[in-house]
Motif scaffolding. Structure first.
Motif, PDB file in Angstrom:
ATOM      1  N   LEU A   1      -5.598   4.102  32.049  1.00  0.00           N
ATOM      2  CA  LEU A   1      -6.831   4.843  32.295  1.00  0.00           C
ATOM      3  C   LEU A   1      -6.899   6.083  31.405  1.00  0.00           C
ATOM      4  O   LEU A   1      -7.943   6.392  30.835  1.00  0.00           O
ATOM      5  CB  LEU A   1      -6.927   5.246  33.774  1.00  0.00           C
ATOM      6  CG  LEU A   1      -8.190   5.976  34.199  1.00  0.00           C
ATOM      7  CD1 LEU A   1      -9.435   5.132  33.936  1.00  0.00           C
ATOM      8  CD2 LEU A   1      -8.103   6.339  35.674  1.00  0.00           C
ATOM      9  N   ILE A   2      -5.776   6.767  31.257  1.00  0.00           N
ATOM     10  CA  ILE A   2      -5.731   7.946  30.385  1.00  0.00           C
ATOM     11  C   ILE A   2      -5.964   7.541  28.933  1.00  0.00           C
ATOM     12  O   ILE A   2      -6.712   8.205  28.205  1.00  0.00           O
ATOM     13  CB  ILE A   2      -4.399   8.708  30.555  1.00  0.00           C
ATOM     14  CG1 ILE A   2      -4.322   9.299  31.969  1.00  0.00           C
ATOM     15  CG2 ILE A   2      -4.256   9.803  29.502  1.00  0.00           C
ATOM     16  CD1 ILE A   2      -2.983   9.896  32.333  1.00  0.00           C
ATOM     17  N   GLU A   3      -5.370   6.439  28.515  1.00  0.00           N
ATOM     18  CA  GLU A   3      -5.589   5.956  27.143  1.00  0.00           C
ATOM     19  C   GLU A   3      -7.053   5.590  26.931  1.00  0.00           C
ATOM     20  O   GLU A   3      -7.633   5.871  25.886  1.00  0.00           O
ATOM     21  CB  GLU A   3      -4.696   4.753  26.844  1.00  0.00           C
ATOM     22  CG  GLU A   3      -4.816   4.276  25.413  1.00  0.00           C
ATOM     23  CD  GLU A   3      -3.863   3.138  25.069  1.00  0.00           C
ATOM     24  OE1 GLU A   3      -4.062   2.526  24.001  1.00  0.00           O
ATOM     25  OE2 GLU A   3      -2.935   2.872  25.834  1.00  0.00           O
ATOM     26  N   SER A   4      -7.669   4.997  27.939  1.00  0.00           N
ATOM     27  CA  SER A   4      -9.088   4.658  27.858  1.00  0.00           C
ATOM     28  C   SER A   4      -9.938   5.919  27.701  1.00  0.00           C
ATOM     29  O   SER A   4     -10.892   5.948  26.917  1.00  0.00           O
ATOM     30  CB  SER A   4      -9.505   3.893  29.120  1.00  0.00           C
ATOM     31  OG  SER A   4     -10.893   3.710  29.165  1.00  0.00           O
ATOM     32  N   LEU A   5      -9.578   6.972  28.426  1.00  0.00           N
ATOM     33  CA  LEU A   5     -10.277   8.250  28.300  1.00  0.00           C
ATOM     34  C   LEU A   5     -10.144   8.801  26.890  1.00  0.00           C
ATOM     35  O   LEU A   5     -11.117   9.263  26.287  1.00  0.00           O
ATOM     36  CB  LEU A   5      -9.710   9.246  29.321  1.00  0.00           C
ATOM     37  CG  LEU A   5     -10.243  10.673  29.271  1.00  0.00           C
ATOM     38  CD1 LEU A   5     -11.727  10.718  29.611  1.00  0.00           C
ATOM     39  CD2 LEU A   5      -9.456  11.553  30.235  1.00  0.00           C
ATOM     40  N   THR A   6      -8.936   8.723  26.338  1.00  0.00           N
ATOM     41  CA  THR A   6      -8.691   9.185  24.975  1.00  0.00           C
ATOM     42  C   THR A   6      -9.528   8.371  23.984  1.00  0.00           C
ATOM     43  O   THR A   6     -10.139   8.929  23.066  1.00  0.00           O
ATOM     44  CB  THR A   6      -7.196   9.072  24.632  1.00  0.00           C
ATOM     45  OG1 THR A   6      -6.452   9.832  25.591  1.00  0.00           O
ATOM     46  CG2 THR A   6      -6.900   9.588  23.237  1.00  0.00           C
ATOM     47  N   ASN A   7      -9.575   7.062  24.182  1.00  0.00           N
ATOM     48  CA  ASN A   7     -10.356   6.199  23.289  1.00  0.00           C
ATOM     49  C   ASN A   7     -11.845   6.517  23.355  1.00  0.00           C
ATOM     50  O   ASN A   7     -12.533   6.510  22.325  1.00  0.00           O
ATOM     51  CB  ASN A   7     -10.108   4.731  23.618  1.00  0.00           C
ATOM     52  CG  ASN A   7      -8.704   4.289  23.269  1.00  0.00           C
ATOM     53  OD1 ASN A   7      -7.982   4.964  22.544  1.00  0.00           O
ATOM     54  ND2 ASN A   7      -8.284   3.165  23.815  1.00  0.00           N
ATOM     55  N   LYS A   8     -12.353   6.818  24.550  1.00  0.00           N
ATOM     56  CA  LYS A   8     -13.770   7.185  24.680  1.00  0.00           C
ATOM     57  C   LYS A   8     -14.049   8.489  23.942  1.00  0.00           C
ATOM     58  O   LYS A   8     -15.086   8.622  23.282  1.00  0.00           O
ATOM     59  CB  LYS A   8     -14.150   7.323  26.154  1.00  0.00           C
ATOM     60  CG  LYS A   8     -14.290   6.014  26.876  1.00  0.00           C
ATOM     61  CD  LYS A   8     -14.629   6.231  28.339  1.00  0.00           C
ATOM     62  CE  LYS A   8     -14.594   4.929  29.101  1.00  0.00           C
ATOM     63  NZ  LYS A   8     -14.799   5.126  30.548  1.00  0.00           N
ATOM     64  N   SER A   9     -13.131   9.433  24.047  1.00  0.00           N
ATOM     65  CA  SER A   9     -13.290  10.696  23.325  1.00  0.00           C
ATOM     66  C   SER A   9     -13.299  10.455  21.821  1.00  0.00           C
ATOM     67  O   SER A   9     -14.105  11.033  21.084  1.00  0.00           O
ATOM     68  CB  SER A   9     -12.164  11.670  23.690  1.00  0.00           C
ATOM     69  OG  SER A   9     -12.223  12.011  25.042  1.00  0.00           O
ATOM     70  N   PHE A  10     -12.387   9.599  21.363  1.00  0.00           N
ATOM     71  CA  PHE A  10     -12.343   9.260  19.943  1.00  0.00           C
ATOM     72  C   PHE A  10     -13.657   8.627  19.505  1.00  0.00           C
ATOM     73  O   PHE A  10     -14.189   8.954  18.438  1.00  0.00           O
ATOM     74  CB  PHE A  10     -11.174   8.314  19.637  1.00  0.00           C
ATOM     75  CG  PHE A  10     -11.181   7.845  18.212  1.00  0.00           C
ATOM     76  CD1 PHE A  10     -10.654   8.642  17.212  1.00  0.00           C
ATOM     77  CD2 PHE A  10     -11.756   6.633  17.864  1.00  0.00           C
ATOM     78  CE1 PHE A  10     -10.683   8.230  15.892  1.00  0.00           C
ATOM     79  CE2 PHE A  10     -11.794   6.214  16.548  1.00  0.00           C
ATOM     80  CZ  PHE A  10     -11.252   7.013  15.562  1.00  0.00           C
ATOM     81  N   ASP A  11     -14.183   7.709  20.309  1.00  0.00           N
ATOM     82  CA  ASP A  11     -15.437   7.038  19.954  1.00  0.00           C
ATOM     83  C   ASP A  11     -16.570   8.037  19.752  1.00  0.00           C
ATOM     84  O   ASP A  11     -17.367   7.895  18.816  1.00  0.00           O
ATOM     85  CB  ASP A  11     -15.829   6.018  21.029  1.00  0.00           C
ATOM     86  CG  ASP A  11     -14.967   4.768  21.001  1.00  0.00           C
ATOM     87  OD1 ASP A  11     -14.222   4.561  20.021  1.00  0.00           O
ATOM     88  OD2 ASP A  11     -15.047   3.995  21.982  1.00  0.00           O
ATOM     89  N   LEU A  12     -16.649   9.051  20.597  1.00  0.00           N
ATOM     90  CA  LEU A  12     -17.693  10.065  20.452  1.00  0.00           C
ATOM     91  C   LEU A  12     -17.548  10.827  19.136  1.00  0.00           C
ATOM     92  O   LEU A  12     -18.525  11.063  18.421  1.00  0.00           O
ATOM     93  CB  LEU A  12     -17.656  11.046  21.628  1.00  0.00           C
ATOM     94  CG  LEU A  12     -18.064  10.500  22.982  1.00  0.00           C
ATOM     95  CD1 LEU A  12     -17.802  11.536  24.076  1.00  0.00           C
ATOM     96  CD2 LEU A  12     -19.527  10.080  22.984  1.00  0.00           C
ATOM     97  N   ILE A  13     -16.317  11.194  18.825  1.00  0.00           N
ATOM     98  CA  ILE A  13     -16.048  11.914  17.579  1.00  0.00           C
ATOM     99  C   ILE A  13     -16.335  11.016  16.373  1.00  0.00           C
ATOM    100  O   ILE A  13     -16.953  11.436  15.390  1.00  0.00           O
ATOM    101  CB  ILE A  13     -14.598  12.416  17.552  1.00  0.00           C
ATOM    102  CG1 ILE A  13     -14.393  13.479  18.620  1.00  0.00           C
ATOM    103  CG2 ILE A  13     -14.215  12.951  16.167  1.00  0.00           C
ATOM    104  CD1 ILE A  13     -12.939  13.808  18.905  1.00  0.00           C
ATOM    105  N   ALA A  14     -15.889   9.766  16.467  1.00  0.00           N
ATOM    106  CA  ALA A  14     -16.086   8.826  15.364  1.00  0.00           C
ATOM    107  C   ALA A  14     -17.569   8.554  15.127  1.00  0.00           C
ATOM    108  O   ALA A  14     -18.011   8.454  13.975  1.00  0.00           O
ATOM    109  CB  ALA A  14     -15.337   7.525  15.640  1.00  0.00           C
ATOM    110  N   ASP A  15     -18.349   8.436  16.195  1.00  0.00           N
ATOM    111  CA  ASP A  15     -19.792   8.217  16.045  1.00  0.00           C
ATOM    112  C   ASP A  15     -20.436   9.347  15.253  1.00  0.00           C
ATOM    113  O   ASP A  15     -21.235   9.103  14.339  1.00  0.00           O
ATOM    114  CB  ASP A  15     -20.470   8.113  17.415  1.00  0.00           C
ATOM    115  CG  ASP A  15     -20.267   6.770  18.090  1.00  0.00           C
ATOM    116  OD1 ASP A  15     -19.847   5.807  17.413  1.00  0.00           O
ATOM    117  OD2 ASP A  15     -20.523   6.689  19.303  1.00  0.00           O
TER     118      ASP A  15
END
Length: 123
Positions: free
Chosen positions: A78-92
């Protein structure tokens, strides 16, 4: 922490808590301070802290133990998923900016690699 007067404070606190969990500043399984202590540390009303903590718990990022307080989840996926969502926002944002500069993907990768080596490969 400086708060943006245009956005609800509890949402800004929620984002701050999530960022600390996803980056490991609040470790998996670690105890979270009391509502009163957090309110004092952030300089906000305890009800505002409580609302942010309820959202964290609703998202599964914290768990309450009746007499022992609140803890950051031990669910590393779940924590990794949160990190990935944060990355996706930055990457977008990053990719949108690159596209607005009419940069091709290969050029972006090359520039990013050069930037990384210059600023982060210190050894």
């Amino acid at each position: 922490m400086q708060f943006d007067s245009q956005r609800p404070i509890y949402l800004q606190l929620l984002e701050d808590f999530k960022a600390k969990i996803s980056t490991g500043k609040r470790e998996s399984g670690s105890k979270i301070g009391s509502v009163r202590d957090l309110a004092k540390a952030y300089g906000v009303n305890p009800n505002t802290i409580q609302r942010a903590l309820q959202e964290l718990e609703r998202d599964g990022l914290t768990v309450s133990k009746r007499t022992a307080g609140r803890y950051v989840t031990s669910d590393k996926e779940l924590i990794e998923s949160l990190t990935n969502k944060s990355f996706d926002l930055i990457a977008d944002e990053f990719v949108s900016s690159c596209l607005s500069l009419n940069l091709e993907k290969d050029k972006v990768f090359k520039l990013l690699e050069e930037y990384w080596e210059k600023h982060f490969d210190l050894y």
